[in-house]
Design a protein around this motif. Structure first.
Motif, PDB file in Angstrom:
ATOM      1  N   PRO A   1      -0.285  53.434   5.591  1.00 28.62           N
ATOM      2  CA  PRO A   1      -0.108  54.161   4.139  1.00 28.62           C
ATOM      3  C   PRO A   1       1.287  53.916   3.926  1.00 28.62           C
ATOM      4  N   HIS A   2       2.136  54.440   4.521  1.00 27.15           N
ATOM      5  CA  HIS A   2       3.505  54.402   4.473  1.00 27.15           C
ATOM      6  C   HIS A   2       4.157  52.878   3.954  1.00 27.15           C
ATOM      7  N   VAL A   3       3.631  51.897   4.804  1.00 21.33           N
ATOM      8  CA  VAL A   3       4.046  50.592   4.514  1.00 21.33           C
ATOM      9  C   VAL A   3       3.380  49.940   3.336  1.00 21.33           C
ATOM     10  N   VAL A   4       2.116  50.563   3.000  1.00 22.16           N
ATOM     11  CA  VAL A   4       1.703  49.920   1.765  1.00 22.16           C
ATOM     12  C   VAL A   4       2.200  50.577   0.543  1.00 22.16           C
ATOM     13  N   GLY A   5       2.471  51.780   0.426  1.00 20.71           N
ATOM     14  CA  GLY A   5       3.154  52.457  -0.561  1.00 20.71           C
ATOM     15  C   GLY A   5       4.485  52.094  -0.674  1.00 20.71           C
ATOM     16  N   ALA A   6       5.295  51.741   0.178  1.00 19.32           N
ATOM     17  CA  ALA A   6       6.558  51.171   0.114  1.00 19.32           C
ATOM     18  C   ALA A   6       6.504  49.691  -0.523  1.00 19.32           C
ATOM     19  N   ALA A   7       5.559  48.830  -0.173  1.00 13.42           N
ATOM     20  CA  ALA A   7       5.308  47.637  -0.608  1.00 13.42           C
ATOM     21  C   ALA A   7       5.078  47.589  -2.121  1.00 13.42           C
ATOM     22  N   ALA A   8       4.116  48.715  -2.567  1.00 15.05           N
ATOM     23  CA  ALA A   8       3.873  48.877  -3.920  1.00 15.05           C
ATOM     24  C   ALA A   8       4.870  49.389  -4.837  1.00 15.05           C
ATOM     25  N   LEU A   9       5.692  50.236  -4.335  1.00 14.69           N
ATOM     26  CA  LEU A   9       6.970  50.590  -4.855  1.00 14.69           C
ATOM     27  C   LEU A   9       7.941  49.636  -4.841  1.00 14.69           C
ATOM     28  N   VAL A  10       8.133  48.857  -4.161  1.00 16.97           N
ATOM     29  CA  VAL A  10       9.156  47.584  -4.267  1.00 16.97           C
ATOM     30  C   VAL A  10       8.298  46.570  -5.390  1.00 16.97           C
ATOM     31  N   LEU A  11       7.230  46.521  -5.079  1.00 17.00           N
ATOM     32  CA  LEU A  11       6.618  45.389  -6.004  1.00 17.00           C
ATOM     33  C   LEU A  11       6.800  45.952  -7.599  1.00 17.00           C
ATOM     34  N   SER A  12       6.564  47.148  -7.757  1.00 15.41           N
ATOM     35  CA  SER A  12       6.794  47.802  -9.192  1.00 15.41           C
ATOM     36  C   SER A  12       7.896  47.710  -9.759  1.00 15.41           C
ATOM     37  N   ALA A  13       9.096  47.668  -9.056  1.00 14.03           N
ATOM     38  CA  ALA A  13      10.385  47.414  -9.383  1.00 14.03           C
ATOM     39  C   ALA A  13      10.530  45.921  -9.496  1.00 14.03           C
ATOM     40  N   HIS A  14      10.010  45.141  -8.620  1.00 14.59           N
ATOM     41  CA  HIS A  14      10.389  43.873  -8.644  1.00 14.59           C
ATOM     42  C   HIS A  14       9.039  43.113  -8.530  1.00 14.59           C
ATOM     43  N   PRO A  15       8.361  42.911  -9.612  1.00 15.12           N
ATOM     44  CA  PRO A  15       7.092  42.354  -9.565  1.00 15.12           C
ATOM     45  C   PRO A  15       7.277  40.666  -9.527  1.00 15.12           C
ATOM     46  N   ALA A  16       8.365  39.945  -9.275  1.00 11.96           N
ATOM     47  CA  ALA A  16       8.210  38.530  -9.257  1.00 11.96           C
ATOM     48  C   ALA A  16       8.225  38.184  -7.707  1.00 11.96           C
TER      49      ALA A  16
ATOM     50  N   ARG B   1      14.213  53.075   0.701  1.00 13.80           N
ATOM     51  CA  ARG B   1      15.245  53.040  -0.150  1.00 13.80           C
ATOM     52  C   ARG B   1      16.396  51.553  -0.059  1.00 13.80           C
ATOM     53  N   ALA B   2      16.413  51.377   1.277  1.00 17.91           N
ATOM     54  CA  ALA B   2      17.017  50.058   1.607  1.00 17.91           C
ATOM     55  C   ALA B   2      16.163  48.756   1.054  1.00 17.91           C
ATOM     56  N   ALA B   3      14.749  49.004   1.240  1.00 12.20           N
ATOM     57  CA  ALA B   3      13.925  47.883   0.512  1.00 12.20           C
ATOM     58  C   ALA B   3      14.067  47.878  -0.597  1.00 12.20           C
ATOM     59  N   LEU B   4      14.256  48.718  -1.657  1.00  5.87           N
ATOM     60  CA  LEU B   4      14.382  48.460  -3.026  1.00  5.87           C
ATOM     61  C   LEU B   4      15.860  47.837  -3.334  1.00  5.87           C
ATOM     62  N   GLU B   5      16.618  48.178  -2.631  1.00  8.73           N
ATOM     63  CA  GLU B   5      18.183  47.719  -2.584  1.00  8.73           C
ATOM     64  C   GLU B   5      18.116  46.271  -2.399  1.00  8.73           C
ATOM     65  N   ARG B   6      17.570  45.947  -1.127  1.00  8.23           N
ATOM     66  CA  ARG B   6      17.464  44.781  -0.866  1.00  8.23           C
ATOM     67  C   ARG B   6      16.726  43.661  -1.789  1.00  8.23           C
ATOM     68  N   ALA B   7      15.642  44.231  -2.318  1.00  6.15           N
ATOM     69  CA  ALA B   7      14.614  43.532  -3.465  1.00  6.15           C
ATOM     70  C   ALA B   7      15.450  43.045  -4.642  1.00  6.15           C
ATOM     71  N   ALA B   8      16.630  44.158  -4.961  1.00  8.86           N
ATOM     72  CA  ALA B   8      17.095  43.814  -6.211  1.00  8.86           C
ATOM     73  C   ALA B   8      18.157  42.641  -6.155  1.00  8.86           C
ATOM     74  N   SER B   9      18.493  42.276  -4.727  1.00  4.91           N
ATOM     75  CA  SER B   9      19.682  41.435  -4.783  1.00  4.91           C
ATOM     76  C   SER B   9      18.813  40.134  -3.939  1.00  4.91           C
ATOM     77  N   TRP B  10      17.548  40.185  -3.591  1.00  4.56           N
ATOM     78  CA  TRP B  10      16.974  39.227  -2.822  1.00  4.56           C
ATOM     79  C   TRP B  10      16.833  37.699  -3.499  1.00  4.56           C
ATOM     80  N   LEU B  11      17.360  36.854  -2.808  1.00  5.31           N
ATOM     81  CA  LEU B  11      17.379  35.466  -3.577  1.00  5.31           C
ATOM     82  C   LEU B  11      16.582  34.577  -2.280  1.00  5.31           C
ATOM     83  N   PRO B  12      15.712  33.592  -2.845  1.00  7.70           N
ATOM     84  CA  PRO B  12      14.917  32.811  -1.897  1.00  7.70           C
ATOM     85  C   PRO B  12      15.722  32.037  -1.310  1.00  7.70           C
ATOM     86  N   GLU B  13      15.440  31.843   0.081  1.00  5.29           N
ATOM     87  CA  GLU B  13      16.433  30.663   1.041  1.00  5.29           C
ATOM     88  C   GLU B  13      15.688  29.293   0.814  1.00  5.29           C
TER      89      GLU B  13
END
Length: 105
Positions: A45-60, A93-105
């Motif tokens: 549930p921690h991982v699923v919650g983190a994934a949901a939070l990251v997706l809510s901020a970065h739905p693309a 927190r780091a996942a949210l920060e990483r997602a904000a700057s994530w660029l596909p390789e």
């Protein structure tokens, strides 16, 4: 220890566990009140919650991109070396920060 059963084969450790997440001594609500539990049922549930939070901020983010963000942003933990794929522990927190700057390789 626990593992993941896929197509009749048990996967565990560096072969089948992508990263670590809090899963020991987790306070959980039961029929009789609260109890402390441990295991993958507490860490998932921690991982699923983190994934949901990251997706809510970065739905693309695609599912693969989300997985990469979570795995690459975790904290390196020596105790996870050789027993998880990423050798990292979930860091939301780091996942949210990483997602904000994530660029596909």
């Amino acid at each position: 220890g626990g593992g993941i059963l896929i197509d009749g084969e048990l996967y565990y450790g560096a072969r089948g566990v992508d990263m670590g997440a809090p899963g020991a001594g987790i306070l959980s609500l039961t029929r009789d009140g609260y109890a402390s539990w441990s295991g993958t049922s507490m860490s998932a549930p921690h991982v699923v919650g983190a994934a949901a939070l990251v997706l809510s901020a970065h739905p693309a983010l695609t599912p693969l991109a989300l997985k990469q963000v979570l795995m690459e942003s975790g904290d390196r933990i020596s105790a996870l070396q050789g027993i998880t794929v990423s050798e990292r522990r979930l860091n939301v927190r780091a996942a949210l920060e990483r997602a904000a700057s994530w660029l596909p390789e």
